[in-house]
Design a protein around this motif. Structure first.
Motif, PDB file in Angstrom:
ATOM      1  N   VAL A  13     124.875  60.226  34.252  1.00  0.00           N
ATOM      2  CA  VAL A  13     124.364  59.702  35.512  1.00  0.00           C
ATOM      3  C   VAL A  13     122.870  59.484  35.324  1.00  0.00           C
ATOM      4  O   VAL A  13     122.124  60.437  35.090  1.00  0.00           O
ATOM      5  N   PHE A  14     122.427  58.234  35.401  1.00  0.00           N
ATOM      6  CA  PHE A  14     121.018  57.903  35.243  1.00  0.00           C
ATOM      7  C   PHE A  14     120.403  57.736  36.628  1.00  0.00           C
ATOM      8  O   PHE A  14     120.787  56.833  37.377  1.00  0.00           O
ATOM      9  N   LEU A  15     119.472  58.607  36.952  1.00  0.00           N
ATOM     10  CA  LEU A  15     118.784  58.564  38.238  1.00  0.00           C
ATOM     11  C   LEU A  15     117.512  57.752  38.075  1.00  0.00           C
ATOM     12  O   LEU A  15     116.555  58.200  37.432  1.00  0.00           O
ATOM     13  N   LEU A  16     117.488  56.552  38.645  1.00  0.00           N
ATOM     14  CA  LEU A  16     116.336  55.666  38.559  1.00  0.00           C
ATOM     15  C   LEU A  16     115.453  55.885  39.786  1.00  0.00           C
ATOM     16  O   LEU A  16     115.843  55.554  40.914  1.00  0.00           O
ATOM     17  N   ARG A  17     114.288  56.461  39.569  1.00  0.00           N
ATOM     18  CA  ARG A  17     113.341  56.734  40.654  1.00  0.00           C
ATOM     19  C   ARG A  17     112.231  55.693  40.584  1.00  0.00           C
ATOM     20  O   ARG A  17     111.331  55.774  39.761  1.00  0.00           O
ATOM     21  N   GLN A  18     112.313  54.688  41.469  1.00  0.00           N
ATOM     22  CA  GLN A  18     111.320  53.622  41.469  1.00  0.00           C
ATOM     23  C   GLN A  18     110.165  53.981  42.402  1.00  0.00           C
ATOM     24  O   GLN A  18     110.374  54.446  43.511  1.00  0.00           O
ATOM     25  N   ALA A  19     108.934  53.745  41.921  1.00  0.00           N
ATOM     26  CA  ALA A  19     107.726  54.005  42.710  1.00  0.00           C
ATOM     27  C   ALA A  19     107.728  55.429  43.247  1.00  0.00           C
ATOM     28  O   ALA A  19     107.588  55.670  44.443  1.00  0.00           O
ATOM     29  N   SER A  20     107.895  56.371  42.350  1.00  0.00           N
ATOM     30  CA  SER A  20     108.036  57.770  42.772  1.00  0.00           C
ATOM     31  C   SER A  20     107.340  58.682  41.784  1.00  0.00           C
ATOM     32  O   SER A  20     107.304  58.413  40.576  1.00  0.00           O
ATOM     33  N   GLU A  21     106.790  59.762  42.298  1.00  0.00           N
ATOM     34  CA  GLU A  21     106.222  60.798  41.454  1.00  0.00           C
ATOM     35  C   GLU A  21     107.318  61.790  41.078  1.00  0.00           C
ATOM     36  O   GLU A  21     108.362  61.884  41.735  1.00  0.00           O
ATOM     37  N   ALA A  22     107.079  62.529  40.010  1.00  0.00           N
ATOM     38  CA  ALA A  22     108.055  63.519  39.554  1.00  0.00           C
ATOM     39  C   ALA A  22     108.153  64.670  40.545  1.00  0.00           C
ATOM     40  O   ALA A  22     107.152  65.157  41.062  1.00  0.00           O
ATOM     41  N   GLU A  23     109.398  65.081  40.802  1.00  0.00           N
ATOM     42  CA  GLU A  23     109.672  66.198  41.699  1.00  0.00           C
ATOM     43  C   GLU A  23     110.691  67.115  41.040  1.00  0.00           C
ATOM     44  O   GLU A  23     111.423  66.693  40.132  1.00  0.00           O
ATOM     45  N   PRO A  24     110.777  68.378  41.481  1.00  0.00           N
ATOM     46  CA  PRO A  24     111.749  69.304  40.869  1.00  0.00           C
ATOM     47  C   PRO A  24     113.183  68.822  41.082  1.00  0.00           C
ATOM     48  O   PRO A  24     113.610  68.543  42.206  1.00  0.00           O
ATOM     49  N   THR A  25     113.935  68.700  40.002  1.00  0.00           N
ATOM     50  CA  THR A  25     115.345  68.338  40.047  1.00  0.00           C
ATOM     51  C   THR A  25     116.078  69.145  38.988  1.00  0.00           C
ATOM     52  O   THR A  25     115.470  69.843  38.177  1.00  0.00           O
ATOM     53  N   ALA A  26     117.393  69.026  38.980  1.00  0.00           N
ATOM     54  CA  ALA A  26     118.226  69.749  38.014  1.00  0.00           C
ATOM     55  C   ALA A  26     118.447  68.965  36.732  1.00  0.00           C
ATOM     56  O   ALA A  26     119.138  69.450  35.839  1.00  0.00           O
ATOM     57  N   ALA A  27     117.871  67.779  36.602  1.00  0.00           N
ATOM     58  CA  ALA A  27     118.061  66.972  35.392  1.00  0.00           C
ATOM     59  C   ALA A  27     117.372  67.638  34.211  1.00  0.00           C
ATOM     60  O   ALA A  27     116.201  68.011  34.316  1.00  0.00           O
ATOM     61  N   PRO A  28     118.051  67.799  33.076  1.00  0.00           N
ATOM     62  CA  PRO A  28     117.419  68.427  31.912  1.00  0.00           C
ATOM     63  C   PRO A  28     116.378  67.549  31.237  1.00  0.00           C
ATOM     64  O   PRO A  28     115.521  68.053  30.514  1.00  0.00           O
ATOM     65  N   VAL A  29     116.428  66.224  31.455  1.00  0.00           N
ATOM     66  CA  VAL A  29     115.482  65.311  30.820  1.00  0.00           C
ATOM     67  C   VAL A  29     114.925  64.361  31.875  1.00  0.00           C
ATOM     68  O   VAL A  29     115.674  63.820  32.697  1.00  0.00           O
ATOM     69  N   ARG A  30     113.608  64.189  31.835  1.00  0.00           N
ATOM     70  CA  ARG A  30     112.949  63.212  32.706  1.00  0.00           C
ATOM     71  C   ARG A  30     112.076  62.317  31.838  1.00  0.00           C
ATOM     72  O   ARG A  30     111.235  62.794  31.074  1.00  0.00           O
ATOM     73  N   LEU A  31     112.277  60.992  31.973  1.00  0.00           N
ATOM     74  CA  LEU A  31     111.506  60.003  31.233  1.00  0.00           C
ATOM     75  C   LEU A  31     110.719  59.139  32.211  1.00  0.00           C
ATOM     76  O   LEU A  31     111.224  58.796  33.286  1.00  0.00           O
ATOM     77  N   VAL A  32     109.501  58.805  31.854  1.00  0.00           N
ATOM     78  CA  VAL A  32     108.675  57.893  32.640  1.00  0.00           C
ATOM     79  C   VAL A  32     108.547  56.600  31.838  1.00  0.00           C
ATOM     80  O   VAL A  32     108.065  56.615  30.700  1.00  0.00           O
ATOM     81  N   VAL A  33     109.006  55.499  32.426  1.00  0.00           N
ATOM     82  CA  VAL A  33     109.106  54.226  31.710  1.00  0.00           C
ATOM     83  C   VAL A  33     108.210  53.194  32.383  1.00  0.00           C
ATOM     84  O   VAL A  33     108.147  53.109  33.615  1.00  0.00           O
ATOM     85  N   SER A  34     107.533  52.412  31.565  1.00  0.00           N
ATOM     86  CA  SER A  34     106.717  51.301  32.041  1.00  0.00           C
ATOM     87  C   SER A  34     106.767  50.197  30.993  1.00  0.00           C
ATOM     88  O   SER A  34     107.088  50.447  29.823  1.00  0.00           O
ATOM     89  N   PRO A  35     106.454  48.948  31.369  1.00  0.00           N
ATOM     90  CA  PRO A  35     106.499  47.863  30.382  1.00  0.00           C
ATOM     91  C   PRO A  35     105.386  47.999  29.359  1.00  0.00           C
ATOM     92  O   PRO A  35     104.274  48.413  29.678  1.00  0.00           O
ATOM     93  N   ALA A  36     105.688  47.643  28.115  1.00  0.00           N
ATOM     94  CA  ALA A  36     104.700  47.640  27.037  1.00  0.00           C
ATOM     95  C   ALA A  36     104.354  46.199  26.697  1.00  0.00           C
ATOM     96  O   ALA A  36     105.215  45.312  26.794  1.00  0.00           O
ATOM     97  N   PRO A  37     103.112  45.924  26.309  1.00  0.00           N
ATOM     98  CA  PRO A  37     102.756  44.550  25.911  1.00  0.00           C
ATOM     99  C   PRO A  37     103.637  44.065  24.768  1.00  0.00           C
ATOM    100  O   PRO A  37     103.951  44.815  23.846  1.00  0.00           O
TER     101      PRO A  37
END
Length: 335
Positions: free
Chosen positions: A201-225
């Motif tokens: 289950v991929f939780l896509l958090r758009q325009a959001s800051e990191a908050e405590p969740t039960a997910a074992p992995v959190r990635l922050v993604v942005s476009p690269a040139p």
């Protein structure tokens, strides 16, 4: 500077030790303390049963997978964050690329992908373009299911029911901003049901800051040139290479924080580490494309303007040519 680095290394070592203890098989000797977690056969447990490394989704980027000690867990909740709304395309594209890899690895008939989102995120970021999903990620129309709800509570209910289904290849849950409904209790339920079904289950958090969740992995993604296209002879100047993603490991039990630049190979449906020396360069402001109707190169930006300079007289000799008048001065099309 030395003390924080030593403390961070100690925390990472403790995390690896805990993971080895939890992943030890019943009745088998404990993994040596000095062993690297990649040398252990199992590093996760589910209901007392060790989970083999084959349950990890490898992105294909060797450095990134190695940093995650094998890849992303397939049977788990994984957070993918976009700090700003303009990052929504990169966040969604990264998640769809992961879903495309899952479909590629499936044996037998492909199971559908379920995309769940709130009405506001679809209005803000738009609906997917189906031909693009097929050509870039290998996701055909018959493989895609979309569920939309106006309230976040309804979105989470749909996701909770779907997370326990084994007839899906993956679930994309896309929300915008922060919500008190998306707390530790809700994410723990999603994570446990994803473990039971053996599906991500991929939780896509758009325009959001990191908050405590039960997910074992959190990635922050942005476009690269974009970087120039890489060929057997090296970089090909003047070209645009594959889509690039800046991926930061913000939370992981096994990996220290780190940032990577990945490129998506749509033909092979795999991520690749960006080649050394091929990073995208900033636009210097003087490079323009060739004319569409001839071989002449257009002038540099700023050398030709559609409005007269401040202080110039309005005499006929200083008026811009007809083709450079503002759009509102031209006749409008009727009908």
């Amino acid at each position: 500077m030395v003390a924080p680095a030593v403390a961070q290394e100690a925390v990472c070592a403790l995390r690896r030790k805990i993971a080895r203890i939890e992943g030890a098989l019943p009745g088998s000797p404990a993994t040596p303390e000095d062993a690297h977690p990649q040398q252990a056969d199992f590093i996760f447990r589910h209901d007392g049963v060790a989970v083999p490394e084959s349950r990890f989704l490898r992105t294909g980027a060797a450095d990134f997978d190695a940093a995650l000690d094998g890849g992303l867990p397939k049977a788990a909740l994984t957070e993918i964050h976009g700090i700003e709304t303009r990052d929504a395309g990169a966040v969604t594209g990264f998640a769809l690329a992961l879903a495309g890899r899952i479909l590629k690895e499936q044996a037998g008939p492909a199971l559908p992908l379920l995309w769940i989102g709130a009405t506001d995120i679809f209005q803000e970021a738009g609906f997917p373009y189906v031909p693009g999903l097929a050509s870039r990620f290998g996701i055909e129309l018959e493989h895609l299911l979309i569920a939309e709800a106006a309230k976040i509570s309804d979105v989470l209910w749909i996701a909770g029911e779907a997370a326990g289904m084994k007839a899906l290849s993956a679930i994309l849950l896309e929300v915008r901003g922060s919500s008190r409904n998306l707390d530790l209790t809700a994410t723990r339920r999603l994570h446990r049901r994803a473990q039971s079904a053996g599906r991500p289950v991929f939780l896509l958090r758009q325009a959001s800051e990191a908050e405590p969740t039960a997910a074992p992995v959190r990635l922050v993604v942005s476009p690269a040139p974009a970087a120039p296209r890489w060929t057997m002879a090296g970089l090909l100047d003047g070209t645009i290479g594959p889509p690039g993603f800046t991926v930061r490991i913000d939370k992981s039990r096994l990996a220290p924080p780190g940032q990577f630049t990945l490129e998506w190979n749509a033909d092979e449906r795999t991520f690749e580490d960006r080649q050394p020396g091929s990073s995208g360069t900033a636009n210097p402001g003087i490079v323009v494309s060739a004319s569409a109707h001839g071989a002449d190169i257009a002038s540099a930006p700023g050398s030709v303007v559609a409005f007269r300079a401040v202080g110039r007289s309005a005499a006929a000799g200083h008026q811009p040519p007809r083709e450079q008048h503002a759009a509102h001065r031209r006749p409008r099309r009727a009908g």
